[in-house]
Design a protein around this motif. Structure first.
Motif, short mmCIF file in Angstrom:
data_model
loop_
_atom_site.label_atom_id
_atom_site.label_comp_id
_atom_site.label_asym_id
_atom_site.label_seq_id
_atom_site.Cartn_x
_atom_site.Cartn_y
_atom_site.Cartn_z
N GLY A 152 -4.71 2.43 -2.52
CA GLY A 152 -5.29 1.15 -2.13
C GLY A 152 -4.23 0.06 -2.06
N LEU A 153 -4.69 -1.17 -1.91
CA LEU A 153 -3.77 -2.30 -1.79
C LEU A 153 -3.54 -2.95 -3.15
CD1 LEU A 153 -5.56 -2.35 1.05
CD2 LEU A 153 -4.00 -4.22 1.47
N GLU A 164 3.60 0.68 2.95
CA GLU A 164 3.25 -0.29 3.98
C GLU A 164 3.01 -1.64 3.30
OE1 GLU A 164 0.29 0.98 6.78
OE2 GLU A 164 1.15 -0.38 8.26
N GLN A 194 0.86 -1.19 0.00
CA GLN A 194 0.00 0.00 0.00
C GLN A 194 0.89 1.23 0.00
OE1 GLN A 194 -2.47 0.68 3.49
NE2 GLN A 194 -4.10 1.55 2.23
N PHE A 198 -8.74 -5.29 -4.88
CA PHE A 198 -9.27 -4.28 -3.97
C PHE A 198 -9.70 -3.03 -4.72
CE2 PHE A 198 -8.62 -5.67 0.35
CZ PHE A 198 -7.76 -6.74 0.21
N GLY A 199 -10.70 -2.37 -4.16
CA GLY A 199 -11.05 -1.04 -4.60
C GLY A 199 -10.04 -0.03 -4.06
N SER A 200 -10.21 1.23 -4.43
CA SER A 200 -9.26 2.27 -4.05
C SER A 200 -9.46 2.79 -2.64
CB SER A 200 -9.35 3.44 -5.04
OG SER A 200 -9.00 3.01 -6.33
N GLY A 201 -10.55 2.40 -2.01
CA GLY A 201 -10.76 2.80 -0.63
C GLY A 201 -11.71 3.97 -0.48
N PHE A 209 -12.26 -0.67 2.57
CA PHE A 209 -11.94 -1.28 1.29
C PHE A 209 -12.95 -2.37 0.95
CE2 PHE A 209 -8.01 0.62 0.15
CZ PHE A 209 -7.36 0.91 1.33
#
Lengths: 116, 114
Positions: free
Chosen positions: A43-44, A88, A38, B105-108, B90
């Motif tokens: 995002g991840l 991270e 990240q 995953f989405g971007s949050g 997320f």
């Protein structure tokens, strides 16, 4: 149920130095293992994964991780880091089957800071 | 492009005002899940769904609801938000076959409840 322990919450290193981010897991069943990264305010992203076969897996940007079943570890390494690797890093595990076992369980993360 | 789309990216709201965070995926994945990320705690699963109309609680479901009426959508609902739900959220999806493919995953969504 599975659990993941990332042994270091923060790892500061100098540019071009080697680094190892440690990850241990516990599970009563066979698992799949992952490292996600990240970057700040993002995002991840999946960095690499172990599903089966060779215990050494590599990413396209020079990271590698080795699955060690006897030590229940999946440590992430890079022989020479760049400033752009500052991020991270999350280790994650899943049993990959049925209901709650399909859940991806994450460690608490390791903040890698690469200094010039 | 294969992706998970969350909206909004940022949201500031007041205690008790109902809100919905949307999540949509275009990969025909059966499995979808919501996580929250808090400093020092990593990511914790809130709810997950194995397929349409099949949802179940994760590790921290209190104060949240979800629905899965269509395969591509998995909205997260906070009926009465409280400050302790301030977090980074997320959404993620995955196929069920070959369970080791990992999540997309989405971007949050960064939620602040005041």
């Amino acid at each position: 149920a599975q659990s993941v322990t990332q042994l270091d919450s923060q790892v500061p290193v100098f540019e071009e130095a080697p680094v190892e981010l440690r990850c241990n897991y516990s599970s009563s069943v066979s698992v799949y293992l992952f490292w996600y990264v990240q970057y700040p305010n993002q995002g991840l992203q999946l960095l690499l994964k172990y599903l089966s076969g060779s215990t050494l897996v590599e990413s396209i940007n020079g990271f590698e991780a080795e699955f060690n079943k006897s030590q229940t570890s999946f440590h992430l390494r890079k022989p020479s880091v760049h400033i752009s690797d500052t991020a991270e890093y999350f280790c994650a595990v899943t049993a990959g089957s049925g209901g709650s076992n399909y859940k991806l369980t994450f460690g608490k993360g390791t903040l890698l800071t690469v200094n010039p | 492009e294969a992706q998970v789309t969350q909206n909004p990216r940022y949201l500031i709201t007041v205690t008790g005002k109902k809100l919905t965070v949307t999540c949509s995926q275009n990969m025909n994945h059966e499995y979808m899940s919501w996580y929250r990320q808090d400093p020092g705690l990593g990511l914790r699963q809130i709810y997950y769904s194995m397929n349409v109309e099949v949802t179940d609680k994760g590790d921290v479901p209190e104060g949240y609801k979800v629905s899965r009426k269509e395969k591509r959508n998995f909205p997260l609902i906070l009926e009465s938000p409280s400050p302790n739900q301030t977090s980074l959220y997320f959404c993620a999806s995955s196929p069920l076959t070959g369970g080791g493919r990992g999540y997309t995953f989405g971007s949050g969504t960064r939620l602040t409840v005041v």
